[in-house]
Design an enzyme around this catalytic site. Structure first.
Site, PDB file in Angstrom:
ATOM      1  N   HIS A  78       0.897  -1.016   0.155  1.00 50.39           N
ATOM      2  CA  HIS A  78      -0.336   0.131  -0.146  1.00 50.39           C
ATOM      3  C   HIS A  78       0.774   1.041   0.122  1.00 50.39           C
ATOM      4  CE1 HIS A  78       0.334   0.505   4.652  1.00 50.39           C
ATOM      5  NE2 HIS A  78       0.255   1.067   4.057  1.00 50.39           N
ATOM      6  N   ASP A 123      -0.559  -7.235   1.532  1.00 48.29           N
ATOM      7  CA  ASP A 123       0.365  -6.402   1.635  1.00 48.29           C
ATOM      8  C   ASP A 123       2.153  -6.653   1.811  1.00 48.29           C
ATOM      9  OD1 ASP A 123       0.010  -3.495   1.559  1.00 48.29           O
ATOM     10  OD2 ASP A 123      -0.258  -3.015   3.538  1.00 48.29           O
ATOM     11  N   GLN A 215       0.583   6.244  11.351  1.00 49.35           N
ATOM     12  CA  GLN A 215       0.670   6.742  10.104  1.00 49.35           C
ATOM     13  C   GLN A 215       2.200   7.107   9.263  1.00 49.35           C
ATOM     14  OE1 GLN A 215      -1.547  10.230   9.481  1.00 49.35           O
ATOM     15  NE2 GLN A 215      -2.129   9.227   7.334  1.00 49.35           N
ATOM     16  N   GLY A 216       2.717   7.163   9.345  1.00 51.29           N
ATOM     17  CA  GLY A 216       3.977   6.373   8.577  1.00 51.29           C
ATOM     18  C   GLY A 216       5.225   6.001   8.826  1.00 51.29           C
ATOM     19  N   SER A 218       4.281   2.711   8.309  1.00 55.33           N
ATOM     20  CA  SER A 218       3.695   0.914   7.116  1.00 55.33           C
ATOM     21  C   SER A 218       5.009   1.048   6.337  1.00 55.33           C
ATOM     22  CB  SER A 218       3.334   1.811   6.594  1.00 55.33           C
ATOM     23  OG  SER A 218       1.448   2.010   6.326  1.00 55.33           O
TER      24      SER A 218
HETATM   25  C1  4AZ Z   1      -0.429   4.311   8.577  1.00 49.79           C
HETATM   26  O1  4AZ Z   1      -1.594   4.911   7.722  1.00 49.79           O
HETATM   27  C2  4AZ Z   1      -0.780   3.629   9.945  1.00 49.79           C
HETATM   28  N1  4AZ Z   1      -1.618   1.508  14.019  1.00 49.79           N
HETATM   29  C3  4AZ Z   1      -0.286   2.421  10.043  1.00 49.79           C
HETATM   30  C4  4AZ Z   1       0.051   1.503  11.066  1.00 49.79           C
HETATM   31  C5  4AZ Z   1      -1.099   1.928  11.916  1.00 49.79           C
HETATM   32  C6  4AZ Z   1      -2.153   2.816  11.898  1.00 49.79           C
HETATM   33  C7  4AZ Z   1      -1.576   3.761  10.615  1.00 49.79           C
HETATM   34  C8  4AZ Z   1      -2.135   0.618  13.311  1.00 49.79           C
HETATM   35  O2  4AZ Z   1       0.424   4.172   7.683  1.00 49.79           O
END
Ligand code: 4AZ
Length: 267
Positions: A78, A123, A215-216, A218
């Protein structure tokens, strides 16, 4: 607001999948020094960690990754498919995301053919560094992946690392962050979160919340404290560090995921 509107607003606030890697257009003022609930880390303790900037020709987004060999970085599909990524910048060997270490540029990357943009199933993605990375074994080193069939046991702590948001909706970190979260059994997790937790996924987090990827983060690694091997790839979640809402990780040991990585990289 009437009751229905309040419900919708709360639903949106708590049950919206955080699907985008963090946009670099958001400002990074006032870091509060945590992944969520983590502490500052040094790259020499996690030398497999990579920082990715994904460029779609207009905007830039950030993700994590892990070094799996001289030529390949593992990340989440993603990160590469939520926007039309053209160029990937990979920084390794640095505790700071914006300076130090070595930065490589890649335009060659592969996403799992069964990756599903709606369900986040499969993913996983691979970034190729054509010229090869300089892995000195101290600042930069490959991580060993779990073997075919591995399914992390409930309660085992996973080491999560990244430069992502240090609170839900907050700002990202300039310094690498680290934390540990225990694996949550698949059935429990499936009951807790709105998504379907497939056998290509596993969940990790505390019932009370407070510690999580965000977020970030990932695409970054989840490494088993039991084996020292990478078992997961940070994939998605519902908010960050919320109670009874574990983070979801791509399960590398799944036969289909592990075979894909092996076939594409020889690792
Ligand atoms: C993201 O958006 C993200 N709490 C990654 C992991 C989690 C939430 C968002 C897990 O990159």
């Amino acid at each position: 607001m009437d009751k229905f509107t309040v419900f919708i607003v709360l639903f949106m606030a708590f049950y919206t999948k955080d699907v985008w890697c963090k946009s670099l257009n958001e400002t990074d003022a006032g870091d509060d020094n945590k992944i969520v609930g983590g502490t500052d880390a040094d790259i020499t303790t996690y030398p497999y960690q990579a920082y990715l900037v994904l460029d779609d020709g207009r905007d830039q987004y950030e993700c994590g990754g892990s070094i799996i060999s001289e030529f390949y970085v593992l990340t989440a599909a993603h990160c590469l498919l939520s926007v039309r990524v053209q160029t990937v910048y990979v920084r390794i060997g640095s505790t700071n995301k914006n300076s130090g270490g070595t930065q490589y540029t890649s335009t060659t990357f592969y996403t799992h053919p069964q990756y599903n943009t709606r369900t986040y199933d499969y993913d996983v993605a691979i970034i190729q560094i054509d010229e090869g990375m300089d892995l000195d074994g101290f600042y930069a080193r490959a991580i060993t992946l779990v073997g075919l069939g591995n399914d992390p046991q409930d309660g085992v702590n996973m080491i999560i690392t990244g430069w992502g948001n240090t609170s839900q909706g907050g700002t990202s970190s300039e310094i690498l962050q680290v934390a540990q979260v225990p694996v949550v059994d698949r059935a429990t997790c499936d009951d807790q979160i709105p998504a379907t937790v497939t056998t290509r996924m596993f969940c990790a987090g505390f019932d009370a919340g407070g510690v999580d990827t965000c977020q970030g983060d990932s695409g970054g690694p989840a490494v088993s404290t039991r084996t020292g091997r990478q078992a997961g790839i940070t994939s998605f979640g519902y908010g960050c560090a919320q109670p009874n809402s574990p983070g979801v990780y791509t399960r590398i040991g799944n036969i289909n995921i592990r075979t894909y990585i092996m076939m594409m990289t020889g690792v």
